[in-house]
Structure formats: C-alpha cells, structure tokens
Write a protein that holds these residues in place. Sequence first.
Motif, PDB file in Angstrom:
ATOM      1  N   THR A  17      57.659 -77.239  -3.375  1.00 23.00           N
ATOM      2  CA  THR A  17      59.084 -77.360  -3.794  1.00 23.00           C
ATOM      3  C   THR A  17      60.003 -76.858  -2.466  1.00 23.00           C
ATOM      4  O   THR A  17      61.005 -77.141  -2.444  1.00 23.00           O
ATOM      5  CB  THR A  17      59.191 -76.382  -4.926  1.00 23.00           C
ATOM      6  OG1 THR A  17      58.499 -77.211  -6.027  1.00 23.00           O
ATOM      7  CG2 THR A  17      60.689 -76.544  -5.495  1.00 23.00           C
ATOM      8  N   TYR A  24      66.268 -81.070   1.286  1.00 24.71           N
ATOM      9  CA  TYR A  24      67.338 -81.123   0.269  1.00 24.71           C
ATOM     10  C   TYR A  24      68.746 -80.506   1.256  1.00 24.71           C
ATOM     11  O   TYR A  24      69.879 -81.076   1.275  1.00 24.71           O
ATOM     12  CB  TYR A  24      67.274 -80.649  -1.131  1.00 24.71           C
ATOM     13  CG  TYR A  24      68.348 -80.291  -1.695  1.00 24.71           C
ATOM     14  CD1 TYR A  24      69.213 -81.822  -2.313  1.00 24.71           C
ATOM     15  CD2 TYR A  24      69.169 -79.298  -1.866  1.00 24.71           C
ATOM     16  CE1 TYR A  24      70.235 -81.426  -3.212  1.00 24.71           C
ATOM     17  CE2 TYR A  24      70.232 -79.053  -2.707  1.00 24.71           C
ATOM     18  CZ  TYR A  24      70.897 -80.157  -3.590  1.00 24.71           C
ATOM     19  OH  TYR A  24      71.869 -79.811  -3.971  1.00 24.71           O
ATOM     20  N   ARG A  36      67.862 -87.663  -6.199  1.00 20.77           N
ATOM     21  CA  ARG A  36      67.114 -86.555  -7.377  1.00 20.77           C
ATOM     22  C   ARG A  36      66.173 -85.390  -6.523  1.00 20.77           C
ATOM     23  O   ARG A  36      65.788 -85.857  -5.353  1.00 20.77           O
ATOM     24  CB  ARG A  36      66.252 -87.385  -8.155  1.00 20.77           C
ATOM     25  CG  ARG A  36      65.015 -86.744  -8.738  1.00 20.77           C
ATOM     26  CD  ARG A  36      64.010 -87.711  -9.538  1.00 20.77           C
ATOM     27  NE  ARG A  36      64.607 -88.465 -10.569  1.00 20.77           N
ATOM     28  CZ  ARG A  36      64.168 -89.387 -11.172  1.00 20.77           C
ATOM     29  NH1 ARG A  36      62.823 -89.661 -10.828  1.00 20.77           N
ATOM     30  NH2 ARG A  36      64.759 -89.931 -12.487  1.00 20.77           N
ATOM     31  N   PHE A  37      66.290 -84.414  -7.028  1.00 22.14           N
ATOM     32  CA  PHE A  37      65.383 -83.265  -6.767  1.00 22.14           C
ATOM     33  C   PHE A  37      64.438 -82.867  -7.782  1.00 22.14           C
ATOM     34  O   PHE A  37      64.875 -82.397  -8.914  1.00 22.14           O
ATOM     35  CB  PHE A  37      66.171 -81.890  -6.305  1.00 22.14           C
ATOM     36  CG  PHE A  37      65.173 -80.876  -5.672  1.00 22.14           C
ATOM     37  CD1 PHE A  37      65.292 -80.511  -4.331  1.00 22.14           C
ATOM     38  CD2 PHE A  37      64.392 -80.453  -6.327  1.00 22.14           C
ATOM     39  CE1 PHE A  37      64.908 -79.626  -3.533  1.00 22.14           C
ATOM     40  CE2 PHE A  37      63.520 -79.248  -5.778  1.00 22.14           C
ATOM     41  CZ  PHE A  37      63.784 -79.094  -4.351  1.00 22.14           C
ATOM     42  N   SER A  38      63.058 -83.331  -7.642  1.00 25.04           N
ATOM     43  CA  SER A  38      62.344 -83.304  -8.755  1.00 25.04           C
ATOM     44  C   SER A  38      61.308 -82.099  -8.616  1.00 25.04           C
ATOM     45  O   SER A  38      60.648 -82.052  -7.567  1.00 25.04           O
ATOM     46  CB  SER A  38      61.586 -84.287  -9.005  1.00 25.04           C
ATOM     47  OG  SER A  38      60.589 -84.202 -10.174  1.00 25.04           O
ATOM     48  N   ARG A  47      66.024 -83.063 -17.419  1.00 27.14           N
ATOM     49  CA  ARG A  47      66.832 -83.574 -16.158  1.00 27.14           C
ATOM     50  C   ARG A  47      68.391 -83.167 -16.551  1.00 27.14           C
ATOM     51  O   ARG A  47      68.754 -82.715 -17.481  1.00 27.14           O
ATOM     52  CB  ARG A  47      66.972 -85.041 -16.067  1.00 27.14           C
ATOM     53  CG  ARG A  47      67.454 -85.936 -17.038  1.00 27.14           C
ATOM     54  CD  ARG A  47      67.227 -87.052 -17.044  1.00 27.14           C
ATOM     55  NE  ARG A  47      65.975 -87.722 -17.212  1.00 27.14           N
ATOM     56  CZ  ARG A  47      65.686 -88.890 -16.622  1.00 27.14           C
ATOM     57  NH1 ARG A  47      66.324 -89.717 -15.889  1.00 27.14           N
ATOM     58  NH2 ARG A  47      64.131 -89.357 -17.134  1.00 27.14           N
ATOM     59  N   THR A  49      72.348 -83.643 -14.046  1.00 24.13           N
ATOM     60  CA  THR A  49      72.769 -84.078 -12.971  1.00 24.13           C
ATOM     61  C   THR A  49      74.129 -83.299 -12.805  1.00 24.13           C
ATOM     62  O   THR A  49      75.084 -83.006 -13.495  1.00 24.13           O
ATOM     63  CB  THR A  49      73.528 -85.618 -13.101  1.00 24.13           C
ATOM     64  OG1 THR A  49      72.433 -86.381 -13.541  1.00 24.13           O
ATOM     65  CG2 THR A  49      74.382 -86.146 -12.146  1.00 24.13           C
ATOM     66  N   ASP A  50      74.120 -82.751 -11.232  1.00 24.94           N
ATOM     67  CA  ASP A  50      75.328 -81.857 -11.033  1.00 24.94           C
ATOM     68  C   ASP A  50      76.622 -82.728 -10.486  1.00 24.94           C
ATOM     69  O   ASP A  50      76.465 -83.936 -10.431  1.00 24.94           O
ATOM     70  CB  ASP A  50      74.810 -80.953  -9.851  1.00 24.94           C
ATOM     71  CG  ASP A  50      74.562 -81.494  -8.501  1.00 24.94           C
ATOM     72  OD1 ASP A  50      74.706 -82.724  -8.414  1.00 24.94           O
ATOM     73  OD2 ASP A  50      73.650 -80.864  -7.702  1.00 24.94           O
ATOM     74  N   THR A  54      73.366 -85.541  -7.913  1.00 29.15           N
ATOM     75  CA  THR A  54      72.002 -85.216  -7.613  1.00 29.15           C
ATOM     76  C   THR A  54      71.482 -84.649  -9.184  1.00 29.15           C
ATOM     77  O   THR A  54      72.086 -84.031  -9.902  1.00 29.15           O
ATOM     78  CB  THR A  54      71.869 -84.041  -6.824  1.00 29.15           C
ATOM     79  OG1 THR A  54      72.393 -84.460  -5.751  1.00 29.15           O
ATOM     80  CG2 THR A  54      70.430 -83.614  -6.541  1.00 29.15           C
ATOM     81  N   GLU A  55      70.501 -85.590  -9.201  1.00 28.75           N
ATOM     82  CA  GLU A  55      69.834 -85.284 -10.684  1.00 28.75           C
ATOM     83  C   GLU A  55      68.534 -84.195 -10.579  1.00 28.75           C
ATOM     84  O   GLU A  55      67.686 -84.650  -9.604  1.00 28.75           O
ATOM     85  CB  GLU A  55      69.096 -86.722 -11.091  1.00 28.75           C
ATOM     86  CG  GLU A  55      67.961 -86.356 -12.495  1.00 28.75           C
ATOM     87  CD  GLU A  55      67.527 -87.664 -12.917  1.00 28.75           C
ATOM     88  OE1 GLU A  55      68.289 -88.437 -13.603  1.00 28.75           O
ATOM     89  OE2 GLU A  55      66.419 -87.747 -12.412  1.00 28.75           O
ATOM     90  N   TRP A  56      68.692 -83.063 -11.043  1.00 29.12           N
ATOM     91  CA  TRP A  56      67.639 -82.117 -11.102  1.00 29.12           C
ATOM     92  C   TRP A  56      66.805 -82.172 -12.296  1.00 29.12           C
ATOM     93  O   TRP A  56      66.984 -82.274 -13.162  1.00 29.12           O
ATOM     94  CB  TRP A  56      68.126 -80.657 -10.823  1.00 29.12           C
ATOM     95  CG  TRP A  56      69.314 -80.463  -9.920  1.00 29.12           C
ATOM     96  CD1 TRP A  56      70.598 -80.853  -9.778  1.00 29.12           C
ATOM     97  CD2 TRP A  56      68.873 -79.691  -8.539  1.00 29.12           C
ATOM     98  NE1 TRP A  56      70.887 -80.599  -8.388  1.00 29.12           N
ATOM     99  CE2 TRP A  56      69.963 -79.902  -7.649  1.00 29.12           C
ATOM    100  CE3 TRP A  56      67.503 -79.103  -8.118  1.00 29.12           C
ATOM    101  CZ2 TRP A  56      69.989 -79.044  -6.484  1.00 29.12           C
ATOM    102  CZ3 TRP A  56      67.658 -78.457  -6.948  1.00 29.12           C
ATOM    103  CH2 TRP A  56      68.705 -78.500  -6.230  1.00 29.12           C
TER     104      TRP A  56
END
Length: 445
Positions: A17, A24, A36-38, A47, A49-50, A54-56
């Motif tokens: 991570t 990132y 996406r940051f997974s 999930r 989204t900011d 970006t979808e966290w």
Amino acid sequence: MFLTLIAFAVALGILITFHELGHYWVARICGVRVLRFSIGFGRVLLRRTDRHGTEWAVSAIPLGGYVKMQDDPPPDASRAEAGRAFNNQSVWRRMAIVVAGPLFNLVLAVVFYAALDMAGTRMPAPILSQPEASSPAGRAGFMAGDRILAIDGHAVASWNDARWRLLDVLSSGGQAVLDVRPTAGGVQRRTLVLKTGNRLDPSQGDPLAWAGLRLEQPPPVVREVGPGSPGQAAGLQVGDTITAVGDLTGTLDASALVAYIQQHAGVSLPMTVMRGGVPISLHVVPRPEEIDGRKVGRIGIMLGGDVPMVTVRYGVLDSVWHGARRTGETAWMSLRMMGRMAVGDVSWRNLSGPVTMADYAGQSARIGLAAYVAYLALISISLGVLNLLPIPLLDGGHLLYYLLEVVRGRPVPERWMQIGQRTGLGLLVCLMGLALFNDFARLFT
C-alpha cells in the motif's frame, strides 16, 4: 499458524500500500487523473469518491493494493481532460511516477530503522567464542572473549552489525580488518583472510560459523527439571550452572552439552554444577530414547543462558542518518548478492519466496515489536530493489522503456514491448518457481 498468516498479511498490506501511495502521490503532483486507489484486491467492500474523482476502496483480499490511473483519454475528452491522461505525460513525468513506488519503499525502511534507533534496540554484544584453530578466524588469531569494535574502519555496535558486514566479505572473498578488544583489555587489529568466496548456501549452515566466527555462548543454566527425569534423580535444580560433564570440560555451551549427552545414552556421567557459587559434583545417567530411528540420551531438563546484550540507541538526527545509511547499504548489498547469484558465486538457495517470508513474519512477530519492525524494513527494501530491476512487468522494466524512449526520441515500438512483456513474464515465473522450490525444500529438510 494464525499469527504467521496475520503477520504476513499485515506486512504485505503496509508495504505494498505504501508502494502504491508513492505512485499515487507523484501522479497527483504531475496532474494525472487517478481513477482508483484500492487497499486490497478483488471485490470492493467499501468505497468513497473524493472531490478529485478518485475512488478510494477497501477490497476483499487484504494483500497489498493498487492504483488505477487514466492511461488514455476517452474519445470525447476535452483538451484539459486529455492532458490528465498518463500516456500523454512527458517521458520524465512518467518516469517520476513509476520510480516513486520503489523509492517510497526505501523511504519507509529509513523511517522504520530510524524509529528503532530512537526507541533503542536490545541486541547481542559482538563478543566471539573460541574459533577452531584450522578456521580462517583461528588462523587470524581470534580468541574467545574478543569483542569486535570495528570492521574495515566502520564502528560495530552489535553482533547484528558485525554479521551484516562480514557476510559481504564471505560472499566475495578477500579480507576484512577487524579491531577487537580482548578479555585482557586494550585494542588489537586482526586481519581475516578469505581467499575464496563462500557461496552462502543455507543448506551448509551458518557461513560465519564456517569462518570460525561464532557469538559467545553463555554457560548452560538449568531452567527447568522434568519430574521423574534422570536430571531430577541426579539432584539437578533450577538455577544450576553446568560447568562439566564426563570428559567435556572447559567453556561449555548448551549445544555442545546437549550433543554430548545424546551420545552417551545409558552411561553414568560425572557432572559438575555451580550452585550459589559453590561447585557440586553429581552423577547423571541419560535415558535412552528413540528419535528418527536412532538412540539418543535425554536427561529431561531445559537449558538456557543469558547472552551479553547491548542497547543501541541514537538521537533524532543520528537515527535518521543511521537509518538512511543502513537502508542504502542493505539495498546495495541486495543488488550485489543478486549479481553474485547470477554468476554462481552465491547459492540460488538464498532466493526466498512467500512461504519463507510468511514464516519469518510470524517468527519476528513472536519475538516482539522491534523484531517485526526490523523485518518490515528489510522486506520494504527488498520490495523496492526488486521493483527497480530492469525486468518488463516491474517498475524497472517501465523505466527501461522510458530510457529507450529518451535515447530514440520516440516511444518504444509496440512489438518490442510485447516481446519484453512475454520475456519478463517468463523470467518472473521461473524465479517464483525457484523461490517456491527453495521454500518447500526448507520446510521438509
């Protein structure tokens, strides 16, 4: 087993991570859109989204993570949106984004080492036991009780430091100049000569022991006496220090004592112990037991001993400096070891896979937090160095393509990349197969 799996999963989760966080962070600085940051892989569990789009996400398999960027702009993208695509960035920005992941792993190792140095770590003191006369250490004049002060001009604070520097000499051959303090006092300089490199084959045991360099072992102390055991019948008590048994005298250590007792099943052995500072003579008869098809002697006691320890602690600035230096030296030595494995100077048995990594994660977690953090630092360095290798599919492979693009003045042809991807995949599969073979060979031997 459960602790081993948890410790390994946590280690991979943190290190991978953080690696992806490097990609990132630099991608955002360069204006690339991150989709996406997974944390984890597989099915998305949570999930959000900011405001940057970006979808966290938190995914089902907690073994690392990944960053998904906008590689190419959609067909109807505006000029501004097209400028946020990864493939539309300059080659230098793409290189910065790719190299950021491995560099973040190296920075994380510096942080871990600095934290350990600031908190203070208990380690074995670098005091040697008596080497065999025919060993390189014996020929160099090392004696029992010699305390290593420096190796090739580098100060040594603990046995861990001494091992690290000496292993490099062992693998390459040559010589090392050691400053030691004998038990009589003063400082003496001794030259350890190794005319040929040691291949560091794990199946051959400790390479430092091969050179005659062993950590001083404390005298064996009785920690526990089994009820109804030969040891109890002989009169042994908890706290007794065994100083002689049979014709085994002089400076004893637990391993030599156990081996001697195992070889004398059913034989009455005279034994001398120190109890409250007073020598006491006893007789013990090891009980014969069948183990792996052979008869060995057992007296039913648990032995222990206190190895001399030192506390290694530095201030804030010194800790950061030592952490950075240790990370750099470890990364450089890792690269040198890989090179020596490639030419056959170092055994390929040193290549470890996920099974061994998980085993070490569990062992270090059982020892304590400091050992586990040191393990995380070492694996973080390994992850950073491995990803910088110029192998397609790894970050280093992408860097190689980008360097060729700089030289050629235009991107690498698609056919070249496809050939490189297949070659890199084959190489990585072979390396992983060899690593797994070594893992299971260690388990079953």
